[in-house]
Design an enzyme around this catalytic site. Structure first.
Site, mmCIF file in Angstrom:
data_model
loop_
_atom_site.group_PDB
_atom_site.id
_atom_site.type_symbol
_atom_site.label_atom_id
_atom_site.label_comp_id
_atom_site.label_asym_id
_atom_site.label_seq_id
_atom_site.Cartn_x
_atom_site.Cartn_y
_atom_site.Cartn_z
ATOM 1 N N GLU A 265 0.884 -1.167 0.000
ATOM 2 C CA GLU A 265 0.000 0.000 0.000
ATOM 3 C C GLU A 265 0.914 1.207 0.000
ATOM 4 O O GLU A 265 1.770 1.339 0.876
ATOM 5 C CB GLU A 265 -0.875 -0.034 1.250
ATOM 6 C CG GLU A 265 -1.974 0.985 1.187
ATOM 7 C CD GLU A 265 -2.375 1.453 2.549
ATOM 8 O OE1 GLU A 265 -2.652 0.631 3.429
ATOM 9 O OE2 GLU A 265 -2.387 2.688 2.735
ATOM 10 N N CYS A 302 -2.925 7.454 5.211
ATOM 11 C CA CYS A 302 -2.960 7.102 3.788
ATOM 12 C C CYS A 302 -4.252 7.597 3.156
ATOM 13 O O CYS A 302 -4.334 7.755 1.947
ATOM 14 C CB CYS A 302 -2.789 5.605 3.611
ATOM 15 S SG CYS A 302 -3.581 4.668 4.897
HETATM 16 P P1 NAP Z 1 9.277 3.849 3.707
HETATM 17 O O1 NAP Z 1 10.464 4.706 3.571
HETATM 18 O O2 NAP Z 1 8.720 3.283 2.462
HETATM 19 O O3 NAP Z 1 9.672 2.657 4.714
HETATM 20 C C1 NAP Z 1 8.751 1.659 5.127
HETATM 21 C C2 NAP Z 1 9.536 0.410 5.524
HETATM 22 O O4 NAP Z 1 10.049 -0.220 4.365
HETATM 23 C C3 NAP Z 1 10.738 0.685 6.411
HETATM 24 O O5 NAP Z 1 10.904 -0.398 7.272
HETATM 25 C C4 NAP Z 1 11.876 0.751 5.416
HETATM 26 O O6 NAP Z 1 13.117 0.406 5.983
HETATM 27 C C5 NAP Z 1 11.474 -0.288 4.410
HETATM 28 N N1 NAP Z 1 11.957 0.022 3.065
HETATM 29 C C6 NAP Z 1 11.745 1.170 2.374
HETATM 30 N N2 NAP Z 1 12.300 1.082 1.147
HETATM 31 C C7 NAP Z 1 12.858 -0.140 1.083
HETATM 32 C C8 NAP Z 1 13.574 -0.822 0.075
HETATM 33 N N3 NAP Z 1 13.845 -0.253 -1.090
HETATM 34 N N4 NAP Z 1 14.020 -2.060 0.333
HETATM 35 C C9 NAP Z 1 13.770 -2.651 1.536
HETATM 36 N N5 NAP Z 1 13.111 -2.062 2.516
HETATM 37 C C10 NAP Z 1 12.637 -0.822 2.302
HETATM 38 O O7 NAP Z 1 8.103 4.581 4.437
HETATM 39 P P2 NAP Z 1 8.087 5.480 5.767
HETATM 40 O O8 NAP Z 1 9.407 5.456 6.434
HETATM 41 O O9 NAP Z 1 6.966 5.003 6.553
HETATM 42 O O10 NAP Z 1 7.729 6.936 5.272
HETATM 43 C C11 NAP Z 1 8.316 7.555 4.153
HETATM 44 C C12 NAP Z 1 7.237 8.017 3.195
HETATM 45 O O11 NAP Z 1 6.348 6.927 2.899
HETATM 46 C C13 NAP Z 1 6.305 9.091 3.722
HETATM 47 O O12 NAP Z 1 6.840 10.377 3.595
HETATM 48 C C14 NAP Z 1 5.068 8.891 2.867
HETATM 49 O O13 NAP Z 1 5.215 9.538 1.641
HETATM 50 C C15 NAP Z 1 5.027 7.412 2.629
HETATM 51 N N6 NAP Z 1 4.074 6.691 3.514
HETATM 52 C C16 NAP Z 1 2.919 6.252 2.976
HETATM 53 C C17 NAP Z 1 2.017 5.569 3.774
HETATM 54 C C18 NAP Z 1 0.733 5.028 3.229
HETATM 55 O O14 NAP Z 1 -0.154 4.753 4.004
HETATM 56 N N7 NAP Z 1 0.612 4.784 1.954
HETATM 57 C C19 NAP Z 1 2.285 5.324 5.112
HETATM 58 C C20 NAP Z 1 3.487 5.770 5.630
HETATM 59 C C21 NAP Z 1 4.371 6.440 4.806
HETATM 60 P P3 NAP Z 1 14.164 1.507 6.515
HETATM 61 O O15 NAP Z 1 13.391 2.701 6.943
HETATM 62 O O16 NAP Z 1 14.868 0.810 7.610
HETATM 63 O O17 NAP Z 1 15.024 1.790 5.328
#
Ligand code: NAP
Length: 525
Positions: A265, A302
């Site tokens: 998601e 989200c």
């Molecule tokens: P994220 O950066 O996508 O990280 C979520 C999880 O996935 C973390 O545990 C992260 O690990 C891991 N991860 C991310 N990219 C990866 C990859 N390429 N390979 C392996 N593991 C990976 O999300 P976030 O930290 O929650 O927030 C960042 C952004 O995500 C927000 O600014 C927002 O735009 C979006 N977000 C969207 C939603 C939604 O409901 N759709 C919810 C939350 C956030 P590490 O952090 O340890 O690298």
């Protein structure tokens, strides 16, 4: 319960030696004890092998035992009392009242999946009895049931440290299906993850299940997540987070020698369409609810309403004035992480400097850690139709009002949209013709259509769809909230002419599990 900084691999505490991590208090920027040891290849390998070893016994565990296990996780979360809420508050900056509500939702979700497991409809037991006399060819005896996929890797989401994390919806639905899980803790709430992980670990032991039913790993950066997704024992992935993270994991999963499904998601701006009569009737009231919805949880939902689409005119002007006043009066609040905060500030700076966009409210960033003030913008639909980038997600309390010249332009905006989790329509009866035109377009774009309401506040129920076409999710056929979430982790198997004595109980003639069975096209509940 003490937080030690260890990973939980089966029933063993393992302090990772690959690197060290500390949780941060986003409000103060202070680090939080203890230090966590990040795991590496051998830890992930051990967790995944254990999960594979646990699979056969767990998937055939009785429905009663599995339901009781899910309920005992819920009871364990409640028994943690304030310690869980306090730690989650320190790590996320989210208010304690919100976290208490979120814990209730998490426990309710586990209870719902316990009921689903017992109900048995998820097995889809279907029997086409043999017709040896059928002409010109006899019909074979054919029986179908759904079985779990295998061990599932789960990535906890930053924005719901309880309800979309270690014991959240992905975990509950995978466990309900009979899949062991290996969870990667989100680095933004390491201590909360360990506390919840210990509850699940104990519930596994109390239920007498194989220890590999649950493991929790911790690590710095993306490596540990990639190790998990590439591990041959893992058969599916549940993820909530960024579009880039979700896409990266989809690529990794697809490139495996044995590709696996990723249920990610990712990104949604949840458009809200204000139809003319409804807007004329209550522009000010809708404006107030809109600002409540866009600022809820500092906009870190989200389902945050990222754009509002309406026809230009007096009513829209009234709406804009009321919304501007509301947004101006709302204070800054703490975002979940410095990364999310930085992305928000960059997102609103980009919008405010885009030539066609008018900033209605934008406040300068403060010095204080992770503080974000809400922001509001307005732009003409013609510009959005030329440059859809003007209506992409800015995760946080920001929203863009899109001003349409006429109804046809509103329809064009709907038709141009990317996939979304939700679309909302504010409409009263005189708006029916336009609503009828928009509805079939929106059905193709979203997972949930909301009438005269805002999309935040996702009911956890049997009829909920929290999904939608890309980029809202990676697979529009599924949902990550509600009863249907279990379907992601199941697959159907047909049994042809298998002797009665060898058939699984779910599809035996005597129906010993007392579950709904469809027999020769007739559902027997
Ligand atoms: P994220 O950066 O996508 O990280 C979520 C999880 O996935 C973390 O545990 C992260 O690990 C891991 N991860 C991310 N990219 C990866 C990859 N390429 N390979 C392996 N593991 C990976 O999300 P976030 O930290 O929650 O927030 C960042 C952004 O995500 C927000 O600014 C927002 O735009 C979006 N977000 C969207 C939603 C939604 O409901 N759709 C919810 C939350 C956030 P590490 O952090 O340890 O690298």
């Amino acid at each position: 319960m003490k937080i030690t900084g260890a990973m939980l691999i089966g029933q063993t505490e393992v302090f990772g030696t690959q690197d060290t991590l500390l949780a941060l208090n986003p409000s103060s920027g202070a680090t939080l004890e203890p230090t966590f040891g990040g795991g590496g290849d051998s830890d992930v390998d051990r967790a995944c092998r254990l999960a594979a070893d646990a699979f056969d016994s767990f998937r055939e565990s009785s429905l009663v035992a599995r339901a009781a296990f899910l309920r005992s996780i819920g009871a364990g979360l409640l028994a943690l009392g304030d310690s869980l809420i306090d730690r989650a508050h320190e790590e996320s900056g989210l208010p304690k009242a919100r976290l208490t509500g979120e814990r209730g939702r998490t426990v309710g979700q586990l209870e719902m999946f316990a009921n689903i497991v017992e109900d048995g409809r998820w097995i889809d037991a279907t029997i086409d009895t043999a017709m040896p006399e059928r002409k010109p060819l006899p019909r074979v005896d054919l029986r179908l049931r759904r079985i779990p996929l295998g061990p599932v890797a789960i990535f906890g989401a930053s924005n719901f440290p309880l309800a979309f994390s270690v014991a959240g919806g992905d975990a509950a639905s995978a466990l309900a299906a009979g899949c062991p899980i290996v969870v990667k803790a989100h680095p933004a709430h390491l201590g909360t993850s360990e506390l919840v992980g210990r509850v699940i670990q104990k519930a596994v032991a109390d239920a007498g299940f194989h220890e590999g039913v649950f493991s929790l790993v911790v690590g710095k950066g993306i490596e540990i997540g990639q190790m998990l997704v590439t591990h041959p024992a893992i058969q599916a992935v549940g993820f909530t987070g960024s579009r880039s993270g979700g896409l990266s994991l989809m690529r990794v999963a697809a490139a495996r020698p044995e590709p696996i499904p990723v249920y990610a998601e990712m990104s949604s701006i949840n458009p809200v369409f204000l139809l003319p009569s409804a807007l004329a009737e209550k522009a000010t009231t809708i404006a107030k609810s809109y600002v409540d919805s866009m600022t809820l949880g500092v906009g870190q939902f989200c389902t945050n309403p990222g754009i509002v689409v309406a026809l230009e005119g007096e009513a829209l002007q009234q709406f804009i004035e009321a919304a501007t006043e509301e947004v101006s009066s709302r204070p800054a609040a703490t975002m979940l992480t410095s990364g999310i905060h930085a992305a928000y500030q960059a997102g609103i700076a980009k919008l405010s400097s885009a030539q066609p966009v008018t900033s209605l409210v934008i406040k300068p960033a403060t010095e204080a850690s992770c503080q974000a003030a809400p922001a509001l913008f307005v732009v003409d639909a013609a510009d959005v139709l030329k440059d859809p980038e003007l209506a992409t997600e800015v995760f946080g309390p920001s929203s863009v009002i899109v001003r349409c010249r006429d109804a046809a332009q509103m329809v064009d905006v709907a038709a141009q949209m990317e996939g979304q989790l939700t679309a909302s329509l504010f409409a009263s009866e005189p708006d029916d013709d336009l609503a009828r035109e928009l509805l079939p377009i929106l059905e193709k774009k979203v997972g949930r259509i909301v009438f005269n309401g805002f999309p935040t506040g996702v009911e956890v129920g049997w009829a909920m769809v929290h999904g939608g076409p890309f980029p809202a999710t990676s697979d529009s056929r599924t949902t990550s909230v509600g009863a249907g979430a279990i379907d992601r982790f199941l697959r159907p198997v047909s049994y042809q002419d298998v002797p009665a004595r060898l058939l699984p109980q779910a599809i035996q003639d005597g129906n010993p599990l007392h579950i709904p069975q469809t027999r020769d096209t007739v559902l027997k509940a």
